[in-house]
Write a protein that holds these residues in place. Structure first.
Motif, PDB file in Angstrom:
ATOM      1  N   VAL A 197       0.603  -0.947  -0.038  1.00  0.00           N
ATOM      2  CA  VAL A 197       0.147  -0.153  -0.142  1.00  0.00           C
ATOM      3  C   VAL A 197       0.562   1.023   0.084  1.00  0.00           C
ATOM      4  O   VAL A 197       0.509   2.232  -0.792  1.00  0.00           O
ATOM      5  N   GLN A 198       1.890   1.012   0.842  1.00  0.00           N
ATOM      6  CA  GLN A 198       2.739   1.847   1.041  1.00  0.00           C
ATOM      7  C   GLN A 198       3.716   2.986  -0.474  1.00  0.00           C
ATOM      8  O   GLN A 198       2.753   4.006  -1.040  1.00  0.00           O
ATOM      9  N   ARG A 199       4.226   1.877  -1.199  1.00  0.00           N
ATOM     10  CA  ARG A 199       4.454   1.751  -2.340  1.00  0.00           C
ATOM     11  C   ARG A 199       3.353   2.658  -3.444  1.00  0.00           C
ATOM     12  O   ARG A 199       3.572   3.785  -4.206  1.00  0.00           O
ATOM     13  N   ALA A 200       2.210   2.068  -3.288  1.00  0.00           N
ATOM     14  CA  ALA A 200       1.220   2.345  -4.480  1.00  0.00           C
ATOM     15  C   ALA A 200       0.943   3.969  -4.941  1.00  0.00           C
ATOM     16  O   ALA A 200       0.513   4.799  -4.826  1.00  0.00           O
ATOM     17  N   ILE A 201       1.041   3.680  -3.155  1.00  0.00           N
ATOM     18  CA  ILE A 201       0.679   5.801  -2.301  1.00  0.00           C
ATOM     19  C   ILE A 201       1.276   6.621  -2.841  1.00  0.00           C
ATOM     20  O   ILE A 201       1.315   7.445  -3.350  1.00  0.00           O
ATOM     21  N   GLU A 202       2.642   6.417  -2.101  1.00  0.00           N
ATOM     22  CA  GLU A 202       4.031   7.064  -2.648  1.00  0.00           C
ATOM     23  C   GLU A 202       3.941   7.593  -4.230  1.00  0.00           C
ATOM     24  O   GLU A 202       4.301   8.328  -4.772  1.00  0.00           O
ATOM     25  N   SER A 203       2.850   6.470  -5.162  1.00  0.00           N
ATOM     26  CA  SER A 203       3.602   6.325  -5.984  1.00  0.00           C
ATOM     27  C   SER A 203       2.928   7.443  -6.907  1.00  0.00           C
ATOM     28  O   SER A 203       2.937   8.320  -7.647  1.00  0.00           O
ATOM     29  N   ILE A 204       1.554   7.323  -6.711  1.00  0.00           N
ATOM     30  CA  ILE A 204       1.015   8.385  -6.630  1.00  0.00           C
ATOM     31  C   ILE A 204       1.024  10.000  -6.062  1.00  0.00           C
ATOM     32  O   ILE A 204       0.347  11.407  -6.088  1.00  0.00           O
ATOM     33  N   GLY A 205       1.953  10.187  -5.226  1.00  0.00           N
ATOM     34  CA  GLY A 205       2.714  11.706  -4.965  1.00  0.00           C
ATOM     35  C   GLY A 205       2.362  11.909  -3.400  1.00  0.00           C
ATOM     36  O   GLY A 205       2.343  13.162  -3.468  1.00  0.00           O
ATOM     37  N   PHE A 206       1.816  11.230  -2.677  1.00  0.00           N
ATOM     38  CA  PHE A 206       1.764  11.308  -1.293  1.00  0.00           C
ATOM     39  C   PHE A 206       2.259  10.818   0.020  1.00  0.00           C
ATOM     40  O   PHE A 206       3.611   9.402  -0.448  1.00  0.00           O
TER      41      PHE A 206
END
Length: 308
Positions: A197-206
């Protein structure tokens, strides 16, 4: 033993707020393990297994069960133990989570125990990062280890964690229009699931604030609220449901009861699925529920949260 198996099959359809039913079993040794009954479809004597070329070494074989072809994973070997022997005397726990069905080969199945999530504790600090535990508990003065089956499955069949780039672009546009905070709190007791989840969220700039269970997540939210308006610090919460000490349902209910937190957007993100999840989502006041793990669905859920 037949009574235990029948009970599992009947009670996998039940749900109780802030409680879980734990199926206990043993592998190649004296240690006792557990798995949430809601991840269990069926328990049966190990059927005839078929070997196939190029199988993952942790997969003992393929079984044909009720019209389905199911991979049977040697659970003892998967967590670093000895290979399971005397397979004809063993059992297979047929599980369904993360949108997949698989079997776990275990040496013996014991019983179902109804417990409160507060009795389920995080693994001890000395367990190390390489362990396969999400939690531990004490039953009959004996330590029971609750296995991180999501981690085991991810090692055997890794999932694609990439998100459609257009979703990121749409989220960026939504952020610009509403000037939302580029920070999200996630709570998950599985190290693998939390990182996904963290990698997915960070990939959209969060930016991500990560918590390993609901209790820690709620403490972090309270600390933020003490510093100022919560909406100025995070834009939403993404929480697993099954977590030690405080589950995702209870976390959501506590957020809704707290005047400083009650307006937070909460997404419940779980390996479990089914009608009972939707009913509980509405009961505790979560904004949405999505099943693990599809990065595009997660991204779209975040986009929805930012545009309401």
């Amino acid at each position: 033993m037949t009574g235990v198996l029948d009970t599992v099959n009947q009670r996998t359809q039940l749900v109780g707020q802030n409680r879980l039913e734990l199926l206990t079993f043993r592998l190649m040794g004296r240690q006792r393990y557990g798995i949430n009954v809601f991840k269990v479809k069926e328990v049966l004597q190990c059927p005839k297994l078929t070997s196939m070329p190029n199988l993952n070494p942790l997969v003992k074989g393929i079984a044909h069960i009720r019209g389905q072809t199911i991979s049977v994973i040697d659970l003892s070997l998967a967590i670093g133990g000895r290979p399971t022997t005397d397979i004809e005397k063993c059992f297979v726990v047929i599980s369904e989570f993360n949108r997949t069905i698989q079997g776990f080969l275990v040496s013996s199945v014991e019983r179902i125990i109804n417990m409160h999530w507060e009795s389920i504790l995080p693994p001890p600090d000395g367990a190390g990062k390489a362990n396969y535990l999400t939690a531990v508990t004490n039953i009959d003065n004996e330590l029971v280890e609750i296995l991180d089956v999501e981690k085991i499955l991810a090692e055997i069949a890794p999932v694609d964690e990439s998100m459609d780039s257009t979703i990121g672009e749409e989220i960026a546009q939504a952020q610009a229009e509403k000037e939302v905070v580029r920070r999200i709190l996630i709570a998950d007791d599985s190290t693998v699931a939390r990182k996904q989840v963290q990698r997915a969220i960070e990939s959209i700039g969060f930016e991500v604030v990560a918590a390993k269970d609901g209790k820690e997540a709620y403490r972090l939210l309270q600390e933020m609220a003490a510093k100022g308006k919560i909406s100025d610090q995070i834009s939403l919460v993404i929480s697993d449901i099954e977590m030690p000490e405080m589950d995702g349902y209870t976390l959501t209910a506590e957020i809704r009861r707290n005047p400083d937190l009650k307006d937070l957007y909460v997404i419940l993100h779980s390996s479990l699925s089914g009608v009972f999840n939707q009913a509980m989502v509405e009961r505790v006041g979560a904004n949405s529920f999505i099943a693990k793990f599809n990065p595009d669905e997660l991204g779209n859920a975040v986009k929805t949260a930012l545009t309401v």
